[in-house]
Design a protein around this motif. Sequence first.
Motif, PDB file in Angstrom:
ATOM      1  N   ALA A 154       0.839  -1.195   0.000  1.00  0.00           N
ATOM      2  CA  ALA A 154       0.000   0.000   0.000  1.00  0.00           C
ATOM      3  C   ALA A 154       0.873   1.244   0.000  1.00  0.00           C
ATOM      4  N   GLU A 155       0.403   2.278  -0.695  1.00  0.00           N
ATOM      5  CA  GLU A 155       1.163   3.522  -0.785  1.00  0.00           C
ATOM      6  C   GLU A 155       0.210   4.702  -0.886  1.00  0.00           C
ATOM      7  N   ILE A 156       0.547   5.777  -0.201  1.00  0.00           N
ATOM      8  CA  ILE A 156      -0.175   7.033  -0.385  1.00  0.00           C
ATOM      9  C   ILE A 156       0.839   8.161  -0.413  1.00  0.00           C
ATOM     10  N   THR A 157       0.654   9.084  -1.344  1.00  0.00           N
ATOM     11  CA  THR A 157       1.551  10.226  -1.493  1.00  0.00           C
ATOM     12  C   THR A 157       0.750  11.513  -1.427  1.00  0.00           C
ATOM     13  N   GLN A 158       1.416  12.567  -0.982  1.00  0.00           N
ATOM     14  CA  GLN A 158       0.729  13.848  -0.826  1.00  0.00           C
ATOM     15  C   GLN A 158       1.780  14.937  -0.608  1.00  0.00           C
ATOM     16  N   ASP A 159       1.493  16.151  -1.062  1.00  0.00           N
ATOM     17  CA  ASP A 159       2.339  17.301  -0.770  1.00  0.00           C
ATOM     18  C   ASP A 159       1.946  17.845   0.606  1.00  0.00           C
ATOM     19  N   TRP A 160       2.096  16.996   1.595  1.00  0.00           N
ATOM     20  CA  TRP A 160       1.611  17.289   2.951  1.00  0.00           C
ATOM     21  C   TRP A 160       2.489  18.301   3.672  1.00  0.00           C
ATOM     22  N   TYR A 161       3.783  18.097   3.665  1.00  0.00           N
ATOM     23  CA  TYR A 161       4.683  18.928   4.467  1.00  0.00           C
ATOM     24  C   TYR A 161       4.663  20.384   4.008  1.00  0.00           C
ATOM     25  N   GLU A 162       4.683  20.598   2.716  1.00  0.00           N
ATOM     26  CA  GLU A 162       4.671  21.967   2.207  1.00  0.00           C
ATOM     27  C   GLU A 162       3.383  22.693   2.599  1.00  0.00           C
ATOM     28  N   ASN A 163       2.276  21.974   2.587  1.00  0.00           N
ATOM     29  CA  ASN A 163       0.981  22.586   2.874  1.00  0.00           C
ATOM     30  C   ASN A 163       0.712  22.770   4.363  1.00  0.00           C
ATOM     31  N   PHE A 164       1.271  21.882   5.211  1.00  0.00           N
ATOM     32  CA  PHE A 164       0.871  21.883   6.617  1.00  0.00           C
ATOM     33  C   PHE A 164       1.999  22.121   7.611  1.00  0.00           C
ATOM     34  N   ARG A 165       3.202  22.340   7.154  1.00  0.00           N
ATOM     35  CA  ARG A 165       4.340  22.470   8.058  1.00  0.00           C
ATOM     36  C   ARG A 165       4.164  23.610   9.054  1.00  0.00           C
ATOM     37  N   ASN A 166       3.460  24.669   8.676  1.00  0.00           N
ATOM     38  CA  ASN A 166       3.284  25.826   9.550  1.00  0.00           C
ATOM     39  C   ASN A 166       1.904  25.875  10.202  1.00  0.00           C
ATOM     40  N   THR A 167       1.189  24.751  10.176  1.00  0.00           N
ATOM     41  CA  THR A 167      -0.109  24.662  10.840  1.00  0.00           C
ATOM     42  C   THR A 167       0.003  23.718  12.032  1.00  0.00           C
ATOM     43  N   TRP A 168      -1.093  23.531  12.747  1.00  0.00           N
ATOM     44  CA  TRP A 168      -1.051  22.630  13.909  1.00  0.00           C
ATOM     45  C   TRP A 168      -0.718  21.193  13.498  1.00  0.00           C
ATOM     46  N   ARG A 169      -1.017  20.822  12.256  1.00  0.00           N
ATOM     47  CA  ARG A 169      -0.711  19.465  11.800  1.00  0.00           C
ATOM     48  C   ARG A 169       0.793  19.219  11.752  1.00  0.00           C
ATOM     49  N   GLY A 170       1.587  20.266  11.594  1.00  0.00           N
ATOM     50  CA  GLY A 170       3.029  20.138  11.598  1.00  0.00           C
ATOM     51  C   GLY A 170       3.650  20.349  12.963  1.00  0.00           C
ATOM     52  N   ASN A 171       2.813  20.533  13.983  1.00  0.00           N
ATOM     53  CA  ASN A 171       3.266  20.725  15.356  1.00  0.00           C
ATOM     54  C   ASN A 171       2.978  19.449  16.140  1.00  0.00           C
ATOM     55  N   PRO A 172       3.977  18.647  16.472  1.00  0.00           N
ATOM     56  CA  PRO A 172       3.726  17.358  17.116  1.00  0.00           C
ATOM     57  C   PRO A 172       3.086  17.459  18.485  1.00  0.00           C
ATOM     58  N   ASP A 173       3.191  18.632  19.136  1.00  0.00           N
ATOM     59  CA  ASP A 173       2.510  18.811  20.419  1.00  0.00           C
ATOM     60  C   ASP A 173       0.999  18.829  20.252  1.00  0.00           C
ATOM     61  N   LEU A 174       0.538  19.099  19.029  1.00  0.00           N
ATOM     62  CA  LEU A 174      -0.897  19.122  18.741  1.00  0.00           C
ATOM     63  C   LEU A 174      -1.334  17.952  17.858  1.00  0.00           C
ATOM     64  N   SER A 175      -0.446  17.535  16.964  1.00  0.00           N
ATOM     65  CA  SER A 175      -0.814  16.493  15.997  1.00  0.00           C
ATOM     66  C   SER A 175      -0.413  15.095  16.438  1.00  0.00           C
ATOM     67  N   GLY A 176       0.564  15.007  17.361  1.00  0.00           N
ATOM     68  CA  GLY A 176       1.035  13.708  17.814  1.00  0.00           C
ATOM     69  C   GLY A 176       2.132  13.112  16.969  1.00  0.00           C
ATOM     70  N   GLY A 177       2.425  13.724  15.821  1.00  0.00           N
ATOM     71  CA  GLY A 177       3.455  13.191  14.936  1.00  0.00           C
ATOM     72  C   GLY A 177       3.478  13.944  13.633  1.00  0.00           C
ATOM     73  N   GLY A 178       3.648  13.213  12.528  1.00  0.00           N
ATOM     74  CA  GLY A 178       3.704  13.839  11.219  1.00  0.00           C
ATOM     75  C   GLY A 178       2.718  13.237  10.256  1.00  0.00           C
ATOM     76  N   GLN A 179       3.185  13.008   9.018  1.00  0.00           N
ATOM     77  CA  GLN A 179       2.305  12.525   7.959  1.00  0.00           C
ATOM     78  C   GLN A 179       1.696  11.167   8.265  1.00  0.00           C
ATOM     79  N   LEU A 180       2.418  10.298   8.974  1.00  0.00           N
ATOM     80  CA  LEU A 180       1.881   8.973   9.275  1.00  0.00           C
ATOM     81  C   LEU A 180       0.631   9.069  10.134  1.00  0.00           C
ATOM     82  N   TYR A 181       0.621   9.959  11.120  1.00  0.00           N
ATOM     83  CA  TYR A 181      -0.562  10.101  11.961  1.00  0.00           C
ATOM     84  C   TYR A 181      -1.685  10.843  11.245  1.00  0.00           C
ATOM     85  N   ASP A 182      -1.335  11.648  10.249  1.00  0.00           N
ATOM     86  CA  ASP A 182      -2.357  12.430   9.567  1.00  0.00           C
ATOM     87  C   ASP A 182      -2.951  11.607   8.427  1.00  0.00           C
ATOM     88  N   THR A 183      -2.607  11.888   7.204  1.00  0.00           N
ATOM     89  CA  THR A 183      -3.157  11.117   6.086  1.00  0.00           C
ATOM     90  C   THR A 183      -2.781   9.644   6.165  1.00  0.00           C
TER      91      THR A 183
END
Length: 337
Positions: A154-183
Amino acid sequence: MTTPDQPLRIASIGAGHWGVHVASQVLGDERATLVALADVSAESRERAGGALAVPPEMRFEDAETILESVDLDAVIVTTPHVFHHEHVSAAMDRDLHVYCEKPFTTDVDDARDLVQRAEARPEVTMVGFQRHHEQPYIAARERVQTATPMLITAEITQDWYENFRNTWRGNPDLSGGGQLYDTGSHLVDVVLWLADATPTSVSAEMVFADDDERVDVHALLAVRFDNGAVANLTVSGDTACVREHVHVWTDEGATYIDGRGWDERTLHDVDPENTTSTPLLDETDTRGKVEAFLDAIGNGESPAATVRHGFYVTAVVEAAYESARNDGVRVPIHLDD
């Protein structure tokens, strides 16, 4: 039962972009009405309130106030990931139906706690893994149920970091991690669902964006199951576009789901003679998240994506982070609850 004459009174806890997207699905369903929302951001409250037709007096700053002061039947939780346990737990304390966005929680013990509570109460608790009620994935699961899946890639790709690095999704204190926990949690969920077996261990390698190794942008997972099956997952958050591929192999052939973007998915069957076919699917059987949530409440049934599905995803993801931070050592997955 939910009826147009007595629609469910629902509040949205979380009013950011995705909170508006999910809560807006209530507006088109006569079985429910969105009566209130809560968000720590005044800007989000104003924007969401206007978009969702929630009057100013029913826009609250915190979840506790909305739960204490508004007569509700259900809540939709779309707050940052680390707050899911707190907000779902508070709604359970008030005997409300709960829809919780993915990931269910970012802590295995928190997920275990909510599973025990949810399975002991009559109200519906649903997790936002929509592939459980989208037709290509439903059809794939029906096909692999006739044989034992032994290999899943299985594989999923996304321009996630560029879009979310400066949002709460890129803040592990709020998101719990990175792309694996998100999409990526969607991909983990669908692999576990299609495998229909208990994951026992995982090894992982990750590329992290931070020195503390908390925010992953690429993740490679190798999962083993109790029936001998294996799964290899690739989650990338630094690629040009969204593509998803899930391939399930059994001794009778294979089932493929391939797609691009967030909505276009195609199912393929591969027989033992290596002949590929593309069956026609009735897409009218695909349901939206809120529709599926209201169906479960109205029918008095378990939702398609349960708290246990959410618990298993959290257990696998947490073990994968542990493995990646320890040079890829294989980590056991503990699911006893």
